[in-house]
Motif scaffolding. Sequence first.
Motif, PDB file in Angstrom:
ATOM      1  N   GLY A  24       0.801  -1.218   0.000  1.00 25.20           N
ATOM      2  CA  GLY A  24       0.000   0.000   0.000  1.00 25.20           C
ATOM      3  C   GLY A  24       0.827   1.258   0.000  1.00 25.20           C
ATOM      4  N   ALA A  25       2.139   1.129   0.079  1.00 30.40           N
ATOM      5  CA  ALA A  25       2.987   2.314   0.126  1.00 30.40           C
ATOM      6  C   ALA A  25       4.344   2.009  -0.495  1.00 30.40           C
ATOM      7  CB  ALA A  25       3.179   2.768   1.563  1.00 30.40           C
ATOM      8  N   ALA A  26       4.966   3.064  -0.985  1.00 25.76           N
ATOM      9  CA  ALA A  26       6.334   2.938  -1.468  1.00 25.76           C
ATOM     10  C   ALA A  26       7.252   2.859  -0.248  1.00 25.76           C
ATOM     11  CB  ALA A  26       6.696   4.142  -2.322  1.00 25.76           C
ATOM     12  N   SER A  27       8.364   2.193  -0.377  1.00 25.78           N
ATOM     13  CA  SER A  27       9.341   2.124   0.703  1.00 25.78           C
ATOM     14  C   SER A  27      10.467   3.098   0.397  1.00 25.78           C
ATOM     15  CB  SER A  27       9.911   0.718   0.830  1.00 25.78           C
ATOM     16  OG  SER A  27       8.916  -0.170   1.236  1.00 25.78           O
ATOM     17  N   GLY A  28      10.743   3.975   1.338  1.00 25.25           N
ATOM     18  CA  GLY A  28      11.842   4.906   1.174  1.00 25.25           C
ATOM     19  C   GLY A  28      11.408   6.342   1.322  1.00 25.25           C
ATOM     20  N   LEU A  29      12.231   7.224   0.811  1.00 26.95           N
ATOM     21  CA  LEU A  29      12.034   8.664   0.954  1.00 26.95           C
ATOM     22  C   LEU A  29      11.759   9.294  -0.404  1.00 26.95           C
ATOM     23  CD1 LEU A  29      12.225  11.227   2.792  1.00 26.95           C
ATOM     24  CD2 LEU A  29      14.645  11.299   2.168  1.00 26.95           C
ATOM     25  N   LEU A  30      10.701  10.086  -0.465  1.00 25.65           N
ATOM     26  CA  LEU A  30      10.358  10.857  -1.655  1.00 25.65           C
ATOM     27  C   LEU A  30      10.384  12.328  -1.253  1.00 25.65           C
ATOM     28  CD1 LEU A  30       9.355  10.774  -4.632  1.00 25.65           C
ATOM     29  CD2 LEU A  30       7.037  10.862  -3.688  1.00 25.65           C
ATOM     30  N   VAL A  31      11.171  13.126  -1.958  1.00 26.27           N
ATOM     31  CA  VAL A  31      11.259  14.556  -1.664  1.00 26.27           C
ATOM     32  C   VAL A  31      10.651  15.314  -2.833  1.00 26.27           C
ATOM     33  CG1 VAL A  31      12.773  16.484  -1.080  1.00 26.27           C
ATOM     34  CG2 VAL A  31      13.368  14.165  -0.334  1.00 26.27           C
ATOM     35  N   VAL A  32       9.561  16.039  -2.557  1.00 25.77           N
ATOM     36  CA  VAL A  32       8.850  16.797  -3.586  1.00 25.77           C
ATOM     37  C   VAL A  32       8.888  18.273  -3.208  1.00 25.77           C
ATOM     38  CG1 VAL A  32       6.679  17.124  -4.807  1.00 25.77           C
ATOM     39  CG2 VAL A  32       7.345  14.844  -4.047  1.00 25.77           C
ATOM     40  N   ASN A  33       9.516  19.074  -4.056  1.00 28.46           N
ATOM     41  CA  ASN A  33       9.671  20.521  -3.815  1.00 28.46           C
ATOM     42  C   ASN A  33      10.222  20.800  -2.424  1.00 28.46           C
ATOM     43  OD1 ASN A  33       8.784  21.062  -6.379  1.00 28.46           O
ATOM     44  ND2 ASN A  33       6.689  21.489  -5.770  1.00 28.46           N
ATOM     45  N   GLY A  34      11.200  19.989  -2.015  1.00 22.04           N
ATOM     46  CA  GLY A  34      11.871  20.180  -0.733  1.00 22.04           C
ATOM     47  C   GLY A  34      11.165  19.587   0.467  1.00 22.04           C
ATOM     48  N   VAL A  35       9.987  19.003   0.284  1.00 23.93           N
ATOM     49  CA  VAL A  35       9.224  18.410   1.391  1.00 23.93           C
ATOM     50  C   VAL A  35       9.429  16.897   1.395  1.00 23.93           C
ATOM     51  CG1 VAL A  35       6.934  18.094   2.405  1.00 23.93           C
ATOM     52  CG2 VAL A  35       7.497  20.246   1.243  1.00 23.93           C
ATOM     53  N   PRO A  36      10.038  16.353   2.467  1.00 23.32           N
ATOM     54  CA  PRO A  36      10.257  14.901   2.513  1.00 23.32           C
ATOM     55  C   PRO A  36       8.985  14.149   2.886  1.00 23.32           C
ATOM     56  CG  PRO A  36      11.133  15.929   4.489  1.00 23.32           C
ATOM     57  CD  PRO A  36      10.632  17.043   3.598  1.00 23.32           C
ATOM     58  N   ARG A  37       8.798  12.998   2.251  1.00 19.30           N
ATOM     59  CA  ARG A  37       7.679  12.097   2.554  1.00 19.30           C
ATOM     60  C   ARG A  37       8.270  10.702   2.719  1.00 19.30           C
ATOM     61  NH1 ARG A  37       2.820  14.612   1.151  1.00 19.30           N
ATOM     62  NH2 ARG A  37       3.101  16.445  -0.138  1.00 19.30           N
ATOM     63  N   HIS A  38       8.160  10.162   3.928  1.00 18.70           N
ATOM     64  CA  HIS A  38       8.674   8.827   4.221  1.00 18.70           C
ATOM     65  C   HIS A  38       7.597   7.789   3.915  1.00 18.70           C
ATOM     66  CE1 HIS A  38      12.320  10.295   6.133  1.00 18.70           C
ATOM     67  NE2 HIS A  38      11.555  11.271   6.609  1.00 18.70           N
ATOM     68  N   ASN A  39       7.946   6.790   3.125  1.00 20.28           N
ATOM     69  CA  ASN A  39       7.033   5.709   2.744  1.00 20.28           C
ATOM     70  C   ASN A  39       5.676   6.246   2.272  1.00 20.28           C
ATOM     71  OD1 ASN A  39       9.038   3.882   3.592  1.00 20.28           O
ATOM     72  ND2 ASN A  39       8.270   3.945   5.672  1.00 20.28           N
ATOM     73  N   PRO A  40       5.678   7.060   1.215  1.00 21.24           N
ATOM     74  CA  PRO A  40       4.417   7.668   0.769  1.00 21.24           C
ATOM     75  C   PRO A  40       3.423   6.616   0.274  1.00 21.24           C
ATOM     76  CG  PRO A  40       6.114   7.966  -0.884  1.00 21.24           C
ATOM     77  CD  PRO A  40       6.785   7.376   0.323  1.00 21.24           C
ATOM     78  N   PRO A  41       2.158   6.729   0.691  1.00 24.80           N
ATOM     79  CA  PRO A  41       1.140   5.800   0.207  1.00 24.80           C
ATOM     80  C   PRO A  41       0.913   5.950  -1.300  1.00 24.80           C
ATOM     81  CG  PRO A  41       0.353   6.964   2.144  1.00 24.80           C
ATOM     82  CD  PRO A  41       1.629   7.630   1.703  1.00 24.80           C
ATOM     83  N   ARG A  42       0.504   4.875  -1.927  1.00 26.10           N
ATOM     84  CA  ARG A  42       0.170   4.884  -3.353  1.00 26.10           C
ATOM     85  C   ARG A  42      -0.969   5.871  -3.569  1.00 26.10           C
ATOM     86  NH1 ARG A  42       0.022   1.266  -7.939  1.00 26.10           N
ATOM     87  NH2 ARG A  42      -1.908   1.583  -9.073  1.00 26.10           N
ATOM     88  N   GLY A  43      -0.851   6.681  -4.609  1.00 26.32           N
ATOM     89  CA  GLY A  43      -1.939   7.599  -4.923  1.00 26.32           C
ATOM     90  C   GLY A  43      -1.481   8.865  -5.598  1.00 26.32           C
ATOM     91  N   CYS A  44      -2.445   9.752  -5.810  1.00 24.59           N
ATOM     92  CA  CYS A  44      -2.235  11.009  -6.509  1.00 24.59           C
ATOM     93  C   CYS A  44      -2.140  12.151  -5.496  1.00 24.59           C
ATOM     94  CB  CYS A  44      -3.402  11.246  -7.470  1.00 24.59           C
ATOM     95  SG  CYS A  44      -3.208  12.736  -8.464  1.00 24.59           S
ATOM     96  N   TYR A  45      -1.203  13.087  -5.732  1.00 21.67           N
ATOM     97  CA  TYR A  45      -0.969  14.197  -4.827  1.00 21.67           C
ATOM     98  C   TYR A  45      -0.860  15.497  -5.621  1.00 21.67           C
ATOM     99  CZ  TYR A  45       0.288  10.452  -1.645  1.00 21.67           C
ATOM    100  OH  TYR A  45       0.256   9.314  -0.884  1.00 21.67           O
ATOM    101  N   PRO A  46      -1.338  16.608  -5.059  1.00 18.97           N
ATOM    102  CA  PRO A  46      -1.186  17.898  -5.734  1.00 18.97           C
ATOM    103  C   PRO A  46       0.259  18.390  -5.626  1.00 18.97           C
ATOM    104  CG  PRO A  46      -2.236  18.212  -3.606  1.00 18.97           C
ATOM    105  CD  PRO A  46      -2.097  16.723  -3.810  1.00 18.97           C
ATOM    106  N   ALA A  47       0.660  19.209  -6.579  1.00 18.65           N
ATOM    107  CA  ALA A  47       2.002  19.800  -6.573  1.00 18.65           C
ATOM    108  C   ALA A  47       1.928  21.178  -7.200  1.00 18.65           C
ATOM    109  CB  ALA A  47       2.973  18.922  -7.358  1.00 18.65           C
ATOM    110  N   SER A  48       2.906  21.994  -6.864  1.00 17.83           N
ATOM    111  CA  SER A  48       2.979  23.307  -7.495  1.00 17.83           C
ATOM    112  C   SER A  48       4.139  23.310  -8.488  1.00 17.83           C
ATOM    113  CB  SER A  48       3.157  24.404  -6.442  1.00 17.83           C
ATOM    114  OG  SER A  48       4.309  24.160  -5.669  1.00 17.83           O
ATOM    115  N   SER A  49       3.904  23.914  -9.624  1.00 19.15           N
ATOM    116  CA  SER A  49       4.879  23.917 -10.710  1.00 19.15           C
ATOM    117  C   SER A  49       5.872  25.059 -10.528  1.00 19.15           C
ATOM    118  CB  SER A  49       4.142  24.071 -12.037  1.00 19.15           C
ATOM    119  OG  SER A  49       4.966  23.697 -13.097  1.00 19.15           O
TER     120      SER A  49
END
Length: 93
Positions: A24-49
Amino acid sequence: MRRQIIGAFMLAAAGTFALAAPAGAASGLLVVNGVPRHNPPRGCYPASSPVTIHNHTNTMVLVHAAANCQGPVTAEVEPGQSARTFGASYFVF
């Protein structure tokens, strides 16, 4: 003897289904626009361009041009890769 064979078959089938269950989640660290997310769940997320992604997970991330993971994919960020692109949302597999 027949019960032993059926029991062994059921045990093997249960083990196969347990290994095939999707995570149900990715394993590891995802950093999006400088914001870290540990083990982010599968799915869609908003982002700013523009979107900057550093993918240190075990799964791919897709950046979409429009909100709600709609529109064309502007980047496919494989595990261990980084990308900077335009987009309004991203999908974690």
